[in-house]
Each structure stands twice: as C-alpha cells, then as structure tokens.
Design an enzyme around this catalytic site. Sequence first.
Site: not given
Length: 264
Positions: A35, A83, A85-86, A129, A147
């Site tokens: 990111k 981050l 990876y999905a 959230d 997130d």
Amino acid sequence: WTADDFLVGREIGRGNFGYVYLAREKASGYIVALKVMYKSEILKDHNERQIRREVEIQSSLKHENILRLYGYFHDETRFILILEYAPGGELYQQLQKQKRFMESVASKYARQLTHALIYLHSKRVIHRDIKPENLMIGLNDDLKIGDFGWSVKTDTFDTRRSTFCGTLDYLPPEMIQGLNHDTKADVWALGVLLFEMLTGKPPFEDSRDEEEVCQRIKEADIKYPPNLSRQARDLLEQLLQKRAVDRISLQEVLKHPFITRWLH
Ligand SMILES: CC(C)CCNC(=O)Cn1cc(-c2ccc3c(-c4nc5ccccc5[nH]4)n[nH]c3c2)cn1
C-alpha cells in the site's frame, strides 16, 4: 525494507490515502500487497497520527482472520505498507457478484469474523467499522478483516467511546444517538453484516433517506425476509438488539445453532 526488495505488479485496490499493488518480495518470492501512500497526502490532513495509530494497531495483531501488516518503510515522498495479499479480494465484490450467500457460507464467514472480533476485543481494540468493504477473502476462502480505519485501542476494557465515524448502515443505535459505545457495537455490526450476507441488502437500505435510516436504527426496526431459516433469524434477532446489554455475546454466537449447524 526498501522498494528495491520488491517486484511491483498491477494495482489491485485503493485503500484510504493511497494505492495498493500486488508485489513479490524478491528474496523469498512471497506475494504481498503493497500500500503506497504519499506523504504529501498524509501530511496535508494531519493524518500522520491516525496512520501511526493504525500501523501500531494492525502490526500488533496476529490472527488468521485478520489481514497481516508485515512491515512498512518510507522514502522521501512515500510511506509504504507491506500487507498480506488476500487472493479472494473484497468480500463486498463476492457479495455483489453472488447477490447473496448460501446460509452455510454466511455461517462460516460469521464464525470467522466472530473469532477475529473476540481476538480484537481481547487486545482492547474495538473495530467500529465492520462492513463488507473492509473484509477480504484469503486463501481457503477464509474471511480476513482488512482495514482498521476507524478502530480504536481502548486503554481500559470496554471504555466508552463517543467519536462519530463510519457510514450509517452499520452503526448501532447507541452510536447513532452519539451515546457511548463499547465492544457491543461490533456485535451489532456483525448482525448487520450477517443480514446483508443472507439477504444481499443491509437491513435499513430500503429507507427513504438518512433521517429514516437513523430512526429505524434507533428503534432497531428490522423487517426479516421470509426465506431465512429459523436459526438464521434467531441469531440475527439476538445480534440486532436495540440495547447493547441485550445483545448476544461473541462467545455465545460461537455456540448458536446457526454457527454450529455446519461444523462437522
Ligand atoms: C492506513 C494504514 C496505516 C492502515 C493499514 N491498513 C490498511 O492499509 C488497510 N488496507 C488494506 C488494503 C488492501 C487492499 C487490497 C488487498 C488485497 C487484494 N487482493 C485482491 C485479489 C483480487 C482483487 C483485488 C485484491 N485486493 N489483498 N490485500 C489487500 C489489502 C488497503 N488498505
């Protein structure tokens, strides 16, 4: 770390403040999501404090249903996050494509999210959230919270928080009324997410305007469609209780027939 440690591939998403790229770490061959956030962007709105808090929160979290933040580095113009990876992308996209999930799939995702929330709450973090846009699908079709834009680290457990944040659909009655809220706000959001996974729509979507959405949330005025199984409806009713204290606990959720029904 530096940018030279990675072979950067295509853009795969837009997180807050920046772009997300598929990348391969040269030494290990490991696929990650990078990111990239521009310092000019971050400094512009004095977001560096929030970013620092999010990085601090997310790097301290290690759970199979929470997207890992492996590390970060910066150069003169950019701040870069390494981050997890999905491979399945955003749950939101899968939900849009399939309209709604079968009860067995919704039950699995609800169970995995419950495990992640129990872990978060044990680390004194309230997510605040939870919504399809913030959830990713990993390997083996596992749900991952992706997130932490609005999570807060509560100094002591269940501290009352009153800062307004997030979109309306997923806010619990106590947050709509600007009252204090605690970990039970995430339980309500789990209910809204489960409702949306089972029906394809969040509970208050058919409201005329935001005014009506707020009114219906405050009253927990939810119309359940007829095609829900008895177990699904029963769990939803226990999650979407107007008073936070009346909501089922996350531990109880794991024992509910709607969750245990598909566990071999
Ligand atoms: C602000 C910062 C300090 C907080 C740290 N958290 C984040 O940055 C939250 N975040 C995660 C992402 C993100 C976005 C997309 C992906 C993906 C991903 N996999 C995909 C597969 C197919 C299509 C799109 C995909 N995106 N994997 N991991 C990701 C991670 C973007 N922002």
